[in-house]
Structure formats: structure tokens, C-alpha cells
Design a protein around this motif. Structure first.
Motif, PDB file in Angstrom:
ATOM      1  N   LYS A   1      23.615   2.755  89.897  1.00 41.14           N
ATOM      2  CA  LYS A   1      22.315   3.356  89.589  1.00 41.14           C
ATOM      3  C   LYS A   1      21.205   2.323  89.670  1.00 41.14           C
ATOM      4  O   LYS A   1      20.115   2.594  90.179  1.00 41.14           O
TER       5      LYS A   1
ATOM      6  N   ILE B   1      15.622   7.153  86.790  1.00 41.74           N
ATOM      7  CA  ILE B   1      16.733   7.895  87.388  1.00 41.74           C
ATOM      8  C   ILE B   1      17.566   8.470  86.244  1.00 41.74           C
ATOM      9  O   ILE B   1      18.188   7.742  85.481  1.00 41.74           O
TER      10      ILE B   1
ATOM     11  N   PHE C   1      23.002  10.506  88.092  1.00 42.08           N
ATOM     12  CA  PHE C   1      23.581   9.660  89.131  1.00 42.08           C
ATOM     13  C   PHE C   1      25.067   9.934  89.271  1.00 42.08           C
ATOM     14  O   PHE C   1      25.818   9.876  88.302  1.00 42.08           O
TER      15      PHE C   1
ATOM     16  N   ASN D   1      28.269   8.650  91.696  1.00 44.19           N
ATOM     17  CA  ASN D   1      28.675   7.680  92.718  1.00 44.19           C
ATOM     18  C   ASN D   1      29.859   8.212  93.520  1.00 44.19           C
ATOM     19  O   ASN D   1      30.186   9.393  93.476  1.00 44.19           O
TER      20      ASN D   1
ATOM     21  N   TYR E   1      26.048   9.832  97.521  1.00 46.62           N
ATOM     22  CA  TYR E   1      25.486   9.659  96.192  1.00 46.62           C
ATOM     23  C   TYR E   1      24.636  10.877  95.832  1.00 46.62           C
ATOM     24  O   TYR E   1      24.030  11.497  96.704  1.00 46.62           O
TER      25      TYR E   1
ATOM     26  N   ILE F   1      21.468  11.602  93.209  1.00 45.06           N
ATOM     27  CA  ILE F   1      20.511  10.908  92.364  1.00 45.06           C
ATOM     28  C   ILE F   1      19.444  11.902  91.944  1.00 45.06           C
ATOM     29  O   ILE F   1      19.047  12.770  92.723  1.00 45.06           O
TER      30      ILE F   1
END
Length: 306
Positions: free
Chosen positions: A56, A70, A73, A75, A269, A271
Motif C-alpha cells: 500500500k 488509500i 487495498f 494485493n 491490485y 486500490i
């Protein structure tokens, strides 16, 4: 300290309501004055290879010149959810067996935490399986695909039905893979409607157009007109706007395309942040997404519509 690399400027046309946020966002907690905007993206190096393992803290988001926190998140460790849509209209008759084989190969690359579903489309949409991680169930569903007894290839209707019933209700990596000869009929559903459905659900679109006799005839006509057939342009547009990828393949080469898609999805990802100043019904924003390495670049969808 080096400034973070600016990689994408995104013009957004957004329609926001508190009700929308409450229906689609479960975590983190919802703010009462705005909604959580999530963005699926992939990161690539100079060789075009997908990059995983970023955190992040490696990303930044700037909205209209103001850096934003952010808040959301995902991954590369999060699971992927894939809908495989198989065109069973009459024009695919000569290659359906090869398409089925390729679809089964894709099922094999799924990890235990991943899920997929099989849908066929022609003049109607048939759900042959639910989202499941059971590879045997998925393979059996692929084997049940059959060429339709009536004309038609309504891909847009199939996408909207599938996304609305299965993908709108949860967050995570989501993709629609369409196997077709590209001769899809739009009927009364526009490309824009299909795009909005995919984007609202943060779903990537991967059309794989395999070459058949009908494909060759359409391409010949298009060459005479000095442009691609309109359905092909539509498929490529949807792929580009959702950060997916457009493939043209012989049926025997589909295995490589599936492996490439699976690898990209595994390294995608997600976000998200809370946009500011959403008190007007329609507004435009400029959003810049950056990653803290000059040798990397970001690919993400270009527009969000709510």
C-alpha cells in the motif's frame, strides 16, 4: 526524496449516492458523506511483465491536486473470480470442441482459493455452473456447452445478466473472459451499457476471438472497408476501457491466452479511496495514480461511472 512517478490521469464522470455506497461497500466502514471509489490496476515493468509484491505504501493517489488516503487495498494474495462466457452460436460450430478443451485448461490453473463459473450464450444466456472452486464441476459445465438451434449471439445480455447476478455483490478480483468468433449481436443493449455494468462491478474484460470461417469472411469484408468489423471494435473497446486485454487466436493457441490472463489477474491490485466534494450530482475529477518506482508503470481503467 524523489517525487513519485505520475502514471495515469483519469477523467471521471461520477454520479454518487449514499445508497450506492451502502449497497456495494462492506469494508472499510462507510462515510456518510461520500462513497468508496475502488480501482483495479496492474503494474508492469519496462519489459511489460506484471509486477507483484508491492505494498500500500508504494502507491499514491492525488485527486484534483490533493493527496488522498488509500483506504482500501488488495494485493496479489487475494483470490480471483472469473466468469468464462462461451459463444455457442452456429458460427462457432467448427471449433467448439477446441474451445471446450481450452476452457478446461484454464480451469486447471485456478488456485484452491479461486472461483470460476461457466456461462454459454447465443440467442439466450445459460448459466451452466455457479461460482465454484470445484474443478470437476467446472469441467463438466464446459462439456455441457452445445451449439444453439436458433440464430443469435447476444453477448451484451449475457454479460449484464452474469455481472448483475454474481459480481455486483462482492469485492475482489473479477474478470469476464469471452470466447467468441467476434460476430456478436448487440440487439437492444448498447456497448456503453455493457461497459458501465463492467466498470461499476470493477470487472476486467478479456475477449478471446478465435478464427473461424465466419471470422475470416468478416475480416475480408473489413479489409475492403479499411477497418475492423464493428463487433471486433466493440470487443477491443471494452477490453481497453476495463484494463483487460483483447486477443485474436487460433483455437489451438487459446491455452497460452488463458495462462496469460490467469497470471495477470493473480498480480492485479485493487486500490480505493473516498473522493472529496461529491455534493453535486455530476462532476469531473482528475485523479493521478503513482507508484514509487520510475521503472514501473500502471495500467487501470480510464473512467468510472456511477
Amino acid at each position: 526524496m524523489k517525487r513519485k512517478l505520475l502514471l495515469s490521469t483519469l477523467s471521471l464522470i461520477l454520479l454518487s449516492t449514499v445508497a450506492f455506497a451502502q449497497e456495494t461497500v462492506e469494508e472499510p466502514p462507510i462515510k456518510v458523506d461520500t462513497f468508496l471509489l475502488t480501482m483495479p490496476l496492474v503494474v508492469k515493468d519496462k519489459m511489460g511483465r506484471n509486477v507483484s509484491g508491492l505494498k500500500k505504501e508504494d502507491f499514491s493517489i492525488v485527486e484534483n491536486g490533493v493527496k488522498q488516503n488509500i483506504e482500501y487495498f488488495f494485493n496479489e494474495e487475494s483470490p480471483m473470480n472469473v466468469a468464462i462466457l462461451i459463444d455457442t452460436s452456429g458460427s462457432t460450430r467448427e471449433v467448439l470442441g477446441k474451445i471446450q478443451k481450452a476452457a478446461r485448461e484454464f480451469v486447471k490453473v485456478l488456485r484452491p482459493e479461486d472461483k470460476a463459473m461457466i456461462v454459454s450464450f447465443d440467442y439466450r444466456t445459460l448459466f451452466l455452473s455457479d461460482l465454484t472452486s470445484n474443478k470437476k464441476t467446472l469441467a463438466e459445465a464446459v462439456n455441457r456447452t452445445r451449439i444453439a438451434d436458433q440464430a443469435g449471439s447476444d453477448m451484451n445480455a449475457a454479460i449484464i445478466q452474469m455481472v448483475s447476478s454474481h459480481f455486483n455483490s462482492f469485492k475482489g478480483r473479477k474478470a469476464v473472459i469471452v470466447l467468441s468468433d467476434g460476430m456478436v449481436i448487440r440487439r437492444d443493449i448498447s456497448t456503453q451499457q455493457t461497459l458501465e455494468t463492467l466498470q461499476k462491478a470493477d470487472t476486467l474484460f478479456y475477449p478471446i476471438v478465435f478464427r473461424t470461417k465466419f471470422y475470416a469472411e468478416a475480416m475480408q469484408r473489413a479489409e475492403n472497408n479499411k477497418r475492423k468489423p464493428l463487433p471486433m471494435e466493440m470487443l477491443e473497446f471494452l477490453a481497453n476501457e476495463t484494463t483487460g486485454r483483447f486477443y485474436e487466436k487460433d483455437a489451438a493457441d487459446l491455452k497460452d491466452a488463458f495462462q496469460s490472463i490467469a497470471e495477470e489477474l493473480k498480480k492485479q491490485y485493487l486500490i480505493g479511496f473516498y473522493p472529496q466534494g461529491t455534493d453535486t450530482e455530476y462532476f469531473q475529477k482528475t485523479i493521478r495514480i503513482a507508484v514509487d518506482r520510475k521503472d514501473l508503470r500502471i495500467e487501470t481503467k480510464k473512467r468510472w461511472q456511477f
